[in-house]
Design a protein around this motif. Structure first.
Motif, PDB file in Angstrom:
ATOM      1  N   PHE A 128       0.307   6.908 -11.821  1.00 20.49           N
ATOM      2  CA  PHE A 128      -0.740   6.676 -10.838  1.00 20.49           C
ATOM      3  C   PHE A 128      -0.654   7.700  -9.712  1.00 20.49           C
ATOM      4  O   PHE A 128       0.394   7.866  -9.089  1.00 20.49           O
ATOM      5  CB  PHE A 128      -0.594   5.253 -10.288  1.00 20.49           C
TER       6      PHE A 128
ATOM      7  N   LEU B 233      10.309   5.568   2.193  1.00 24.74           N
ATOM      8  CA  LEU B 233       9.149   5.877   1.363  1.00 24.74           C
ATOM      9  C   LEU B 233       8.429   7.131   1.850  1.00 24.74           C
ATOM     10  O   LEU B 233       7.241   7.322   1.552  1.00 24.74           O
ATOM     11  CB  LEU B 233       8.192   4.684   1.352  1.00 24.74           C
TER      12      LEU B 233
ATOM     13  N   ILE C  26       4.166   6.281   9.700  1.00 27.28           N
ATOM     14  CA  ILE C  26       4.115   4.824   9.786  1.00 27.28           C
ATOM     15  C   ILE C  26       5.398   4.291  10.375  1.00 27.28           C
ATOM     16  O   ILE C  26       5.396   3.308  11.119  1.00 27.28           O
ATOM     17  CB  ILE C  26       3.845   4.236   8.401  1.00 27.28           C
TER      18      ILE C  26
ATOM     19  N   VAL D  34      -7.095  12.871   6.943  1.00 23.82           N
ATOM     20  CA  VAL D  34      -7.756  11.675   6.424  1.00 23.82           C
ATOM     21  C   VAL D  34      -8.253  10.814   7.590  1.00 23.82           C
ATOM     22  O   VAL D  34      -9.385  10.342   7.596  1.00 23.82           O
ATOM     23  CB  VAL D  34      -6.790  10.863   5.539  1.00 23.82           C
TER      24      VAL D  34
ATOM     25  N   LEU E 136       0.833  -1.207   0.000  1.00 23.81           N
ATOM     26  CA  LEU E 136       0.000   0.000   0.000  1.00 23.81           C
ATOM     27  C   LEU E 136       0.866   1.255   0.000  1.00 23.81           C
ATOM     28  O   LEU E 136       0.586   2.220  -0.722  1.00 23.81           O
ATOM     29  CB  LEU E 136      -0.916  -0.005   1.227  1.00 23.81           C
ATOM     30  N   ILE E 137       1.929   1.245   0.818  1.00 24.34           N
ATOM     31  CA  ILE E 137       2.749   2.449   0.907  1.00 24.34           C
ATOM     32  C   ILE E 137       3.556   2.651  -0.368  1.00 24.34           C
ATOM     33  O   ILE E 137       3.779   3.773  -0.807  1.00 24.34           O
ATOM     34  CB  ILE E 137       3.668   2.376   2.137  1.00 24.34           C
ATOM     35  N   SER E 138       3.984   1.545  -1.001  1.00 21.72           N
ATOM     36  CA  SER E 138       4.722   1.732  -2.247  1.00 21.72           C
ATOM     37  C   SER E 138       3.819   2.352  -3.307  1.00 21.72           C
ATOM     38  O   SER E 138       4.288   3.055  -4.195  1.00 21.72           O
ATOM     39  CB  SER E 138       5.298   0.401  -2.734  1.00 21.72           C
ATOM     40  N   LEU E 139       2.501   2.136  -3.197  1.00 20.32           N
ATOM     41  CA  LEU E 139       1.578   2.801  -4.115  1.00 20.32           C
ATOM     42  C   LEU E 139       1.466   4.284  -3.802  1.00 20.32           C
ATOM     43  O   LEU E 139       1.207   5.107  -4.671  1.00 20.32           O
ATOM     44  CB  LEU E 139       0.189   2.183  -4.008  1.00 20.32           C
ATOM     45  N   ALA E 140       1.645   4.613  -2.504  1.00 19.92           N
ATOM     46  CA  ALA E 140       1.454   6.001  -2.100  1.00 19.92           C
ATOM     47  C   ALA E 140       2.647   6.862  -2.455  1.00 19.92           C
ATOM     48  O   ALA E 140       2.555   8.080  -2.485  1.00 19.92           O
ATOM     49  CB  ALA E 140       1.207   6.070  -0.593  1.00 19.92           C
ATOM     50  N   TYR E 141       3.778   6.234  -2.715  1.00 21.02           N
ATOM     51  CA  TYR E 141       5.029   6.977  -2.833  1.00 21.02           C
ATOM     52  C   TYR E 141       5.212   7.529  -4.239  1.00 21.02           C
ATOM     53  O   TYR E 141       5.197   6.785  -5.216  1.00 21.02           O
ATOM     54  CB  TYR E 141       6.179   6.034  -2.475  1.00 21.02           C
ATOM     55  N   HIS E 142       5.343   8.837  -4.314  1.00 25.41           N
ATOM     56  CA  HIS E 142       5.692   9.468  -5.591  1.00 25.41           C
ATOM     57  C   HIS E 142       6.900  10.329  -5.324  1.00 25.41           C
ATOM     58  O   HIS E 142       6.777  11.337  -4.623  1.00 25.41           O
ATOM     59  CB  HIS E 142       4.533  10.319  -6.099  1.00 25.41           C
TER      60      HIS E 142
ATOM     61  N   VAL F 144      -2.407  13.445   6.483  1.00 23.02           N
ATOM     62  CA  VAL F 144      -2.671  12.103   7.036  1.00 23.02           C
ATOM     63  C   VAL F 144      -3.628  12.191   8.214  1.00 23.02           C
ATOM     64  O   VAL F 144      -4.599  11.419   8.317  1.00 23.02           O
ATOM     65  CB  VAL F 144      -1.353  11.417   7.455  1.00 23.02           C
TER      66      VAL F 144
ATOM     67  N   VAL G 271       3.432  12.511  -1.161  1.00 25.80           N
ATOM     68  CA  VAL G 271       2.988  11.180  -0.782  1.00 25.80           C
ATOM     69  C   VAL G 271       1.481  11.182  -0.599  1.00 25.80           C
ATOM     70  O   VAL G 271       0.907  12.128  -0.072  1.00 25.80           O
ATOM     71  CB  VAL G 271       3.698  10.743   0.517  1.00 25.80           C
ATOM     72  N   ASP G 272       0.858  10.110  -1.065  1.00 26.47           N
ATOM     73  CA  ASP G 272      -0.587   9.981  -0.969  1.00 26.47           C
ATOM     74  C   ASP G 272      -0.987   9.673   0.474  1.00 26.47           C
ATOM     75  O   ASP G 272      -0.591   8.652   1.019  1.00 26.47           O
ATOM     76  CB  ASP G 272      -1.029   8.838  -1.900  1.00 26.47           C
ATOM     77  N   PRO G 273      -1.742  10.554   1.129  1.00 25.97           N
ATOM     78  CA  PRO G 273      -2.042  10.314   2.543  1.00 25.97           C
ATOM     79  C   PRO G 273      -3.049   9.201   2.775  1.00 25.97           C
ATOM     80  O   PRO G 273      -3.094   8.664   3.883  1.00 25.97           O
ATOM     81  CB  PRO G 273      -2.602  11.660   3.013  1.00 25.97           C
ATOM     82  N   VAL G 274      -3.865   8.852   1.764  1.00 20.06           N
ATOM     83  CA  VAL G 274      -4.914   7.870   2.031  1.00 20.06           C
ATOM     84  C   VAL G 274      -4.334   6.479   2.335  1.00 20.06           C
ATOM     85  O   VAL G 274      -4.679   5.881   3.355  1.00 20.06           O
ATOM     86  CB  VAL G 274      -5.935   7.832   0.876  1.00 20.06           C
ATOM     87  N   PRO G 275      -3.413   5.957   1.504  1.00 16.75           N
ATOM     88  CA  PRO G 275      -2.812   4.679   1.908  1.00 16.75           C
ATOM     89  C   PRO G 275      -2.055   4.768   3.232  1.00 16.75           C
ATOM     90  O   PRO G 275      -2.053   3.799   3.988  1.00 16.75           O
ATOM     91  CB  PRO G 275      -1.845   4.354   0.766  1.00 16.75           C
ATOM     92  N   GLN G 276      -1.461   5.924   3.506  1.00 12.55           N
ATOM     93  CA  GLN G 276      -0.781   6.055   4.798  1.00 12.55           C
ATOM     94  C   GLN G 276      -1.754   5.900   5.947  1.00 12.55           C
ATOM     95  O   GLN G 276      -1.488   5.182   6.908  1.00 12.55           O
ATOM     96  CB  GLN G 276      -0.105   7.423   4.883  1.00 12.55           C
TER      97      GLN G 276
ATOM     98  N   ILE H  81      -4.397  11.801  -4.223  1.00 12.30           N
ATOM     99  CA  ILE H  81      -3.673  12.999  -3.790  1.00 12.30           C
ATOM    100  C   ILE H  81      -4.401  14.295  -4.170  1.00 12.30           C
ATOM    101  O   ILE H  81      -4.616  15.156  -3.318  1.00 12.30           O
ATOM    102  CB  ILE H  81      -2.245  13.008  -4.378  1.00 12.30           C
TER     103      ILE H  81
END
Lengths: 490, 105, 305, 101
Positions: C112, C47, C52, C135, B46-52, C132, B58-63, C116
């Motif tokens: 993807f 990451l 986390i 959310v 999930l976190i690897s999906l969030a990482y840009h 975070v 970084v996408d906060p929703v997967p975090q 965001i």
């Protein structure tokens, strides 16, 4: 309105933990009847005005979490409400007994938590929220199953819990794959935007495997008989009537809402159908050769759950829309009537255990004389399980057989025919013992009147639901899922 | 070859290794540890999906999902361990294997 | 450079996991699992997910480590040598599964973005600045609420298994050690400070209810492990209040918002509400985690109510 | 490369050397006590060097203060952990030791 279905049981759970004695039972009963009324009101609302979708916290779909109540969720909510109310009424005398008293606090608060989380599972509209709710259901169900405190029940509870956890993990990985493809977590948005692709295929596979582990389909059934057989009677009723239906409901949501446009489901459907067929035959056969009443009922759950999985090949590979609807309704009908009948059977088995101290079939001799109402309950629930008219089980199996024949997948017809015969076998095995004259004084302890009545009411419901098929069909066809009017078929 | 790929392939491998351990080990603690490895794999995915790495952050929703998941997993672990220890206390064995108890007679 | 580091972390994660599953010795597996947690939190840092990383270091490596070590002491070492861990019949399906998933991962689109843009768009409408936390406490507060429910149910379940009514009046794990007392005196205030700091930070920077609660829980477990009796002396009523306050505050918020504005879990304008909920959640998370560790078997007298 | 960065790299590298030495001691030394000795002494020193090295590139005062705080905290942690391990081992060997020595 749907919010109350979650709020009331959770409040009751907290109250049940804090209060003591009579007050606790009062709080539990009050919570149960309020939840029941709220479910009934919601069902009436959906029946009259169509599906409801609300956004929590004022945040709309891609970001926030919603609750959605359509025909499908309302049917399962009503099932939960009826079984939940009856089990709660049953449990008041059950947990006031001398041996069960110390368990009352833990039972009531866990059960109310479970009820609340089941309600929120049936209202779920977000895949990650579904994961959290599944975990809540699994932990509270496993804790309830472990309440008996015997080594066998603890083992069974842990086995169930580990399987459920592995299932949840697979489900969560599937959520990740869905998110990677669709960029959203809302079920209905994913359904309308998702499409195909290897990511969706992976998600479908992981989620399906995760959920069939939890609903004990054939290769993953190993945890079920001990978990349901060793728990306290009302807990077994809850587990088999409601908890298994929870993961099955989620499977329906995933297949027909999240992956509705996907062509993948068509290929995978036959596999599920085959597994269901195996489960029907194997589970029913195992039920026949058991010698303890609760184990018979538990193995019968594997078989009866197998019918539900016939839905997938029937709906997804049939061309004619009318027969799709027929199969779809048949399986949901089967889920409801099985839930009612199974809960009633387990409660009746609990009565028997209370009366004779064991649920060995031999101890059942002559209960027709000493516990006539319980015998009658066993017979009524058995009629529904076998699928004799005019019970709910009959309607379900009749529609199932019709749609199987219409779809041309004749090999599936083995399930209702063979399964029905085998079911009749174990039901008669139970009932025949009841009328055999046994040793005098074998059944001595009296059983509380309320407990017998609660089981009987559920059995009667499982018969009566056969007369209300029209309303159920209406809910399942015209009140499905507001986001995609008309449901999954064009 | 980028970070997303490395971490998500690591994640799926962890998931599989955990699954294998869960199925293979007879010992209860080892089963529960394996479940935690599975969970670690899922969270990493999930976190690897969030990482840009560069632009939007970084996408906060997967975090948030992973934070929720961590707390859920530790609760489940504690609960399962308690069950396992109770089983050991009663039976003296820390395995799940069946000892068919004759309740018929 | 980064890529090499990623590869190193990834490979060591897989290798440690493999060793954990394959090891014959249970103790070794538990120690390796703690290592696994630490490497995992390295990966989280890499990451760019410091939240986390904090939670994982405290929960995955710390509390889970305590729980497993504890359980290891309670489980009898199984007689005879454990059989060779992973049978080959299992290895092949797992290899196939792993490769299928790895291939599927290749199809994750390069551009993807997930949610965001939506989150950043909505941040202007909430009183929290850090995405975070926003959310967790606002956009998807329902999940957080249910997750507090999971914690609570786990505590209830553990008490049900142990047949106890509360953790108060429990026995101590070990006699107080002079060095233990010394550590408490030095580290405990610092940990409480860090927990509070993380909680306060959550509104605008990495940190928040979870991380704060988890650090506080670690402090409580340390207090207990060092032999300090204070946690066991907590009156039952207080313990219940601390245990339930997080879940309860969400429940109150849900009822209030439902009847006030018709939208469940919508936060009122006043920022104090959201802060109150966050603080209560922190306290509950800490109390529940401490109770989960403390109520494990062998720690409490078995007593009814 | 500024002088600050150069110093930072230098200190971090020397810290790394100490860590390496500590790890070598952990693997090579014969018994628990000397292993603990190698680990705590060398690693604490290594950590000190790395903290020092990072201070040179720290952006702000609060960051520097946090960095400085890490070192004593880690020392307290490692020394007390070392005490507990050594104490445990000591008790174990004292119980068994009478027969062995």
């Amino acid at each position: 309105m749907p919010e109350l279905l979650v709020l009331i049981p959770f409040t009751a759970a907290l109250l049940c933990f804090i209060l003591k004695g009579v007050l606790r039972s009062l709080a539990a009963l009050l919570g149960a009847s309020l939840t029941f009324s709220a479910s009934a009101l919601l069902a009436a609302d959906v029946y009259q005005n169509g599906a409801i979708r609300i956004s929590l916290g004022g945040w709309d779909a891609p970001l926030g979490i919603g609750l959605s109540a359509d025909g499908l969720s309302v049917i399962f909510l009503l099932l939960t409400a009826i079984v939940g109310l009856m089990v709660s009424i049953y449990c008041v005398p059950f947990f006031s007994g001398l041996h069960e008293q110390p368990l009352a606090r833990h039972f009531w608060s866990l059960w109310m938590f479970l009820w609340g989380s089941l309600n929120s599972l049936f209202l779920v509209s977000d895949v990650f929220n579904a994961y959290v709710v599944l975990e809540l259901v699994s932990i509270s169900a496993a804790a309830l199953a472990a309440l008996s405190g015997t080594a066998a029940s603890l083992r069974a509870a842990l086995r169930y819990f580990l399987t459920a956890m592995a299932g949840s993990m697979a489900f969560l990985l599937g959520v990740g794959f869905i998110y990677a493809q669709a960029g959203t977590l809302d079920m209905f948005l994913v359904g309308s935007s998702g499409g195909d692709g290897p990511l969706m295929a992976m998600a479908l596979g992981l989620m399906t495997v995760g959920l069939i582990m939890k609903s004990a389909l054939f290769p993953f059934h190993f945890w079920l008989p001990p978990a349901h057989g060793e728990a306290k009677a009302p807990v077994s009723a809850i587990l088999s009537a409601l908890v298994m239906k929870g993961s099955f409901f989620l499977l329906l949501r995933i297949w027909f809402n999240v992956f509705q446009d996907s062509s993948l489901t068509v290929h995978a459907a036959s596999v599920l159908g085959f597994l269901g067929l195996f489960a029907v035959i194997w589970g029913s056969y195992q039920a026949i050769i058991q010698s303890r009443l609760k184990l018979i009922i538990a193995y019968s759950s594997i078989g009866q759950m197998g019918y539900l999985f016939l839905l997938f090949p029937l709906v997804l590979t049939t061309v004619d829309a009318a027969w799709k609807i027929e199969a779809w309704t048949a399986c949901v009908f089967q889920a409801v009537s099985h839930g009612l009948a199974k809960a009633s059977l387990f409660l009746a088995a609990g009565n028997l255990i209370q009366a004779s101290g064991t649920d060995n079939l031999r101890s059942m001799r002559n209960i027709a004389g000493s516990l006539p109402m319980t015998t009658f309950t066993l017979a009524l629930a058995g009629i529904s399980l076998m699928g004799l008219p005019p019970s709910g089980g009959f309607v379900a199996k009749w529609m199932l057989l019709q749609s199987i024949l219409a779809s041309g997948q004749w090999w599936l017809a083995a399930a209702p025919i063979l399964g029905g015969l085998l079911t009749a076998g174990y039901i008669f095995k139970i009932l025949s013992q009841a009328f055999v004259p046994g040793a005098e004084g074998a059944c001595c302890k009296p059983v509380c009147f309320v407990m017998e009545k609660a089981a009987l009411v559920l059995a009667i419901f499982s018969i009566l639901i056969g007369f209300r098929a029209e309303e159920v069909i209406f809910l399942l066809t015209d009140r499905i899922c507001a986001a995609n009017p008309g449901g999954f078929w064009p | 070859m980028n970070s997303l790929l490395i971490y998500s392939i690591t994640a799926t491998s962890l998931f599989t290794i955990g699954l294998m351990g869960l199925a293979a080990h007879p010992n209860l603690i080892r089963k529960i540890i394996s479940l935690n490895i599975m969970a670690g794999g899922v969270f990493l995915f999930l976190i690897s999906l969030a990482y840009h790495p560069d632009d939007p952050g970084v996408d906060p929703v997967p975090q948030a999902m992973v934070l929720t998941g961590i707390v859920v997993t530790i609760s489940a672990t504690a609960f399962a361990l308690c069950l396992a220890r109770r089983i050991t206390e009663i039976t003296g064995s820390s395995r799940l294997e069946d000892k068919p108890e004759d309740t018929d007679s | 450079m980064n890529l090499a580091f990623d590869l190193l972390v990834g490979l060591s994660l897989v290798w440690v996991a493999w060793r954990i599953v394959g090891s014959r010795d249970h103790f070794q597996a538990v120690v390796l699992f703690i290592t696994f947690g630490l490497i995992l939190s390295l990966a989280w840092t890499r990451l760019q997910s410091p939240d986390i990383a904090i939670a994982e270091a405290a929960v995955g490596a710390g509390l889970a480590g305590v729980l497993f070590m504890d359980a290891l002491g309670g489980l009898s070492s199984s007689p005879g040598s454990p059989r060779p861990a992973v049978p080959l019949t299992l290895l092949f399906p797992c290899l196939i599964l792993a490769s299928i998933m790895a291939i599927a991962v290749l199809f994750v689109p390069e551009d993807f973005l997930g949610l965001i843009p939506v989150v950043h768009g909505a941040l202007t409408d909430t009183s929290l600045e850090y995405p975070v936390t926003a959310v967790l406490l606002d956009f998807r507060a329902y999940d957080t609420w249910l997750e507090l429910g999971v914690l609570l149910v786990a505590v209830l379940g553990v008490m049900g298994i142990r047949r106890i009514g509360s953790i108060s009046g429990s026995r101590l794990p070990a006699p107080a050690d002079p060095v233990g007392r010394w550590i408490i005196r030095i580290l405990l205030p610092i940990m409480v400070l860090i927990g509070g700091y993380l909680l306060w930070l959550g509104a605008f920077a990495p940190g928040g209810a979870f991380q704060g609660g988890v650090v506080l829980a670690a402090a409580g477990v340390m207090l207990w492990q060092a032999g300090h009796p204070s946690l066991g002396l907590l009156p039952r009523l207080w313990w219940i209040v601390l245990l339930f306050c997080g879940f309860l505050s969400f429940l109150i918020l849900a009822f209030w918002s439902l009847f006030h504005s018709g939208r469940m879990l919508a936060h009122p304008e006043n920022k104090l509400w959201i802060l109150g909920v966050e603080y209560a959640a922190t306290i509950s998370i800490a109390t529940c985690l401490i109770s989960l560790v403390l109520a494990s078997p062998g720690r409490c007298r078995v007593r009814d109510n | 490369m500024t002088i600050n960065e150069l110093l930072s790299v230098l200190f971090c590298l020397s810290g790394g050397v100490f860590f390496l030495a500590g790890t070598a001691g952990l693997i090579r030394f014969p018994d628990t006590y000397s292993r603990l000795h190698a680990l705590t002494k060398a690693d604490n020193l290594g950590l000190g060097f790395i903290v020092l090295g990072l201070i040179f590139v720290a952006g702000s005062l609060p960051e520097t203060i946090k960095l400085v705080l890490i070192w004593p905290l880690a020392m307290i942690g490692s020394s007390s952990a070392c005490y507990f391990i050594a104490n445990h081992v000591h008790r174990l060997t004292r119980n068994k030791g009478i027969t062995r020595d």
